[in-house]
Design a protein around this motif. Structure first.
Motif, PDB file in Angstrom:
ATOM      1  N   ARG A 129       0.853  -1.187   0.000  1.00  0.00           N
ATOM      2  CA  ARG A 129       0.000   0.000   0.000  1.00  0.00           C
ATOM      3  C   ARG A 129       0.886   1.233   0.000  1.00  0.00           C
ATOM      4  O   ARG A 129       1.937   1.260   0.645  1.00  0.00           O
ATOM      5  CB  ARG A 129      -0.877   0.038   1.262  1.00  0.00           C
ATOM      6  CG  ARG A 129      -1.967  -0.993   1.313  1.00  0.00           C
ATOM      7  CD  ARG A 129      -3.036  -0.746   0.255  1.00  0.00           C
ATOM      8  NE  ARG A 129      -3.592   0.590   0.330  1.00  0.00           N
ATOM      9  CZ  ARG A 129      -4.573   0.966   1.178  1.00  0.00           C
ATOM     10  NH1 ARG A 129      -5.068   0.085   2.015  1.00  0.00           N
ATOM     11  NH2 ARG A 129      -5.042   2.187   1.157  1.00  0.00           N
ATOM     12  N   LEU A 131       0.397   5.372   0.745  1.00  0.00           N
ATOM     13  CA  LEU A 131      -0.404   6.527   1.143  1.00  0.00           C
ATOM     14  C   LEU A 131       0.391   7.777   0.808  1.00  0.00           C
ATOM     15  O   LEU A 131       1.489   7.972   1.342  1.00  0.00           O
ATOM     16  CB  LEU A 131      -0.727   6.498   2.643  1.00  0.00           C
ATOM     17  CG  LEU A 131      -1.486   5.291   3.204  1.00  0.00           C
ATOM     18  CD1 LEU A 131      -1.799   5.529   4.681  1.00  0.00           C
ATOM     19  CD2 LEU A 131      -2.759   5.030   2.419  1.00  0.00           C
ATOM     20  N   THR A 174      -3.457   5.419  -2.267  1.00  0.00           N
ATOM     21  CA  THR A 174      -4.486   6.352  -1.821  1.00  0.00           C
ATOM     22  C   THR A 174      -3.874   7.717  -1.551  1.00  0.00           C
ATOM     23  O   THR A 174      -2.847   7.819  -0.885  1.00  0.00           O
ATOM     24  CB  THR A 174      -5.184   5.848  -0.541  1.00  0.00           C
ATOM     25  OG1 THR A 174      -5.859   4.609  -0.818  1.00  0.00           O
ATOM     26  CG2 THR A 174      -6.197   6.862  -0.031  1.00  0.00           C
ATOM     27  N   THR A 237      -9.095   0.508  -0.675  1.00  0.00           N
ATOM     28  CA  THR A 237      -8.095   1.278  -1.414  1.00  0.00           C
ATOM     29  C   THR A 237      -8.750   2.372  -2.256  1.00  0.00           C
ATOM     30  O   THR A 237      -8.657   2.364  -3.493  1.00  0.00           O
ATOM     31  CB  THR A 237      -7.246   0.375  -2.319  1.00  0.00           C
ATOM     32  OG1 THR A 237      -8.118  -0.345  -3.203  1.00  0.00           O
ATOM     33  CG2 THR A 237      -6.424  -0.601  -1.509  1.00  0.00           C
ATOM     34  N   PRO A 238      -9.412   3.334  -1.618  1.00  0.00           N
ATOM     35  CA  PRO A 238      -9.959   4.441  -2.411  1.00  0.00           C
ATOM     36  C   PRO A 238      -8.826   5.272  -3.000  1.00  0.00           C
ATOM     37  O   PRO A 238      -7.735   5.331  -2.443  1.00  0.00           O
ATOM     38  CB  PRO A 238     -10.746   5.248  -1.370  1.00  0.00           C
ATOM     39  CG  PRO A 238     -10.031   4.982  -0.076  1.00  0.00           C
ATOM     40  CD  PRO A 238      -9.598   3.539  -0.179  1.00  0.00           C
ATOM     41  N   LEU A 239      -9.091   5.915  -4.126  1.00  0.00           N
ATOM     42  CA  LEU A 239      -8.063   6.765  -4.719  1.00  0.00           C
ATOM     43  C   LEU A 239      -7.782   7.964  -3.830  1.00  0.00           C
ATOM     44  O   LEU A 239      -6.625   8.366  -3.665  1.00  0.00           O
ATOM     45  CB  LEU A 239      -8.488   7.232  -6.111  1.00  0.00           C
ATOM     46  CG  LEU A 239      -7.515   8.182  -6.811  1.00  0.00           C
ATOM     47  CD1 LEU A 239      -6.150   7.531  -7.018  1.00  0.00           C
ATOM     48  CD2 LEU A 239      -8.100   8.666  -8.137  1.00  0.00           C
ATOM     49  N   ARG A 240      -8.837   8.532  -3.250  1.00  0.00           N
ATOM     50  CA  ARG A 240      -8.674   9.700  -2.378  1.00  0.00           C
ATOM     51  C   ARG A 240      -9.408   9.485  -1.062  1.00  0.00           C
ATOM     52  O   ARG A 240     -10.473   8.877  -1.025  1.00  0.00           O
ATOM     53  CB  ARG A 240      -9.198  10.977  -3.049  1.00  0.00           C
ATOM     54  CG  ARG A 240      -8.312  11.475  -4.174  1.00  0.00           C
ATOM     55  CD  ARG A 240      -8.867  12.764  -4.790  1.00  0.00           C
ATOM     56  NE  ARG A 240      -7.910  13.349  -5.708  1.00  0.00           N
ATOM     57  CZ  ARG A 240      -7.794  13.009  -6.986  1.00  0.00           C
ATOM     58  NH1 ARG A 240      -8.599  12.075  -7.490  1.00  0.00           N
ATOM     59  NH2 ARG A 240      -6.893  13.583  -7.757  1.00  0.00           N
ATOM     60  N   LEU A 241      -8.833  10.037   0.009  1.00  0.00           N
ATOM     61  CA  LEU A 241      -9.463  10.000   1.325  1.00  0.00           C
ATOM     62  C   LEU A 241      -9.489  11.418   1.883  1.00  0.00           C
ATOM     63  O   LEU A 241      -8.475  11.911   2.386  1.00  0.00           O
ATOM     64  CB  LEU A 241      -8.693   9.081   2.273  1.00  0.00           C
ATOM     65  CG  LEU A 241      -9.258   8.985   3.694  1.00  0.00           C
ATOM     66  CD1 LEU A 241     -10.616   8.282   3.685  1.00  0.00           C
ATOM     67  CD2 LEU A 241      -8.281   8.244   4.617  1.00  0.00           C
TER      68      LEU A 241
END
Length: 292
Positions: A129, A131, A174, A237-241
């Motif tokens: 992952r 971030l 993300t 795993t959203p593209l944006r948070l």
């Protein structure tokens, strides 16, 4: 089972908070920062679960060496957090070329370097992952932050592309977008000599708000760190948070305004299609808004 994290910019702010929380729950952290002595207290408390390395993300060779060393020493890394950042607070004319280079080299090029250095190792693992810490300022703008926005909009464009390219390798990416938060970042902003010509402009209004404390900082940094950890734990795993009511509201307003302006130019957009091609029908009529 513990998770192994690699985090840049851990001397303060979100990087420090993430490191503290992850170590406290039993995870391993490869913490990188310009001054490793800033984390000697955590090293004394957690021992080998905290791997420390000096890292300046503006140094390409150092980024490659430190990232490779971390993977080799720790036997793999589950999560990369590209968090190191720099800000300059001045109007577009007040900022020096040196200040512009510093913010772009840290926030944009530095983040790209970290991600690129990690990808061969994550691909070899077949999982991982990433971030990328951005901000509300990666999707909307505020006066006096033009070059910060340039770096954050840039890294968001890079990450949006990269996320699609690396998904087949089992790697999720993300973009994390915190809003205004009392992390000490504001006090570390570079400033520039003030031009009197900008005294009666939005740039001066924001400068005064920061100086007198009326610039709202509505978010809890500890809750933001927890939200980032919870996202990884969830496996989503959203593209944006977006993190913060200000991020949500400001970015949404910006997107709605941009879409309205985009739709207003539908006719001229279609008017330049080549005459030998059949012009496609738009998916919606101008003025049709699905968002309320």
């Amino acid at each position: 089972m513990s998770t192994t994290w690699f985090i840049t910019g851990t001397s303060s702010g979100f990087g420090r908070l993430l490191t503290e929380r992850l170590l406290a729950r039993g995870d391993r952290v490869a913490a990188t920062l310009r001054r490793p002595e800033a984390l000697t207290d955590l090293r004394a408390r957690y021992g080998d679960r905290l791997w420390l390395a000096q890292l300046d993300v503006t140094d390409p060779e150092q980024v490659q060496r430190v990232v490779t060393e971390a993977f080799e020493t720790l036997g793999g890394i589950d999560v990369i957090v590209s968090n190191a950042g720099h800000g300059v607070f001045a109007s577009v004319e007040e900022t020096s070329d040196e200040q512009i280079r510093r913010v772009i080299d840290t926030n944009l090029l530095g983040s790209i370097r970290v991600i690129r250095a990690a990808l061969p190792h994550l691909r070899a693992q077949g999982r991982g992952r990433i971030l990328q810490v951005s901000s509300a300022g990666g999707q909307t703008t505020y006066p006096n932050f033009s070059y910060y926005h340039a770096s954050k909009w840039g890294i968001e464009g890079f990450c949006e592309t990269a996320a699609r390219e690396i998904a087949p390798f089992g790697i999720g990416l993300t973009i994390v977008e915190p809003g205004a938060t009392p992390t000490g970042f504001g006090s570390a902003l570079e400033a520039a000599p003030i031009m009197p010509e900008y005294e009666n402009t939005p740039a001066a209004e924001v400068r005064r708000a920061l100086a007198d404390g009326s610039f709202d900082l509505p978010n809890d940094p500890q809750k933001i760190a927890d939200a980032m950890i919870n996202l990884v734990d969830s496996g989503e795993t959203p593209l944006r948070l977006p993190l913060g009511s200000d991020t949500y509201d400001d970015v949404r307003a910006s997107l709605v305004a941009r879409l309205a302006e985009h739709d207003a130019h539908r006719a001229v957009a279609f008017s330049v299609t080549r005459d030998d091609l059949t012009r496609p029908e738009p998916a919606f009529e101008a003025g049709d808004q699905t968002a309320s």
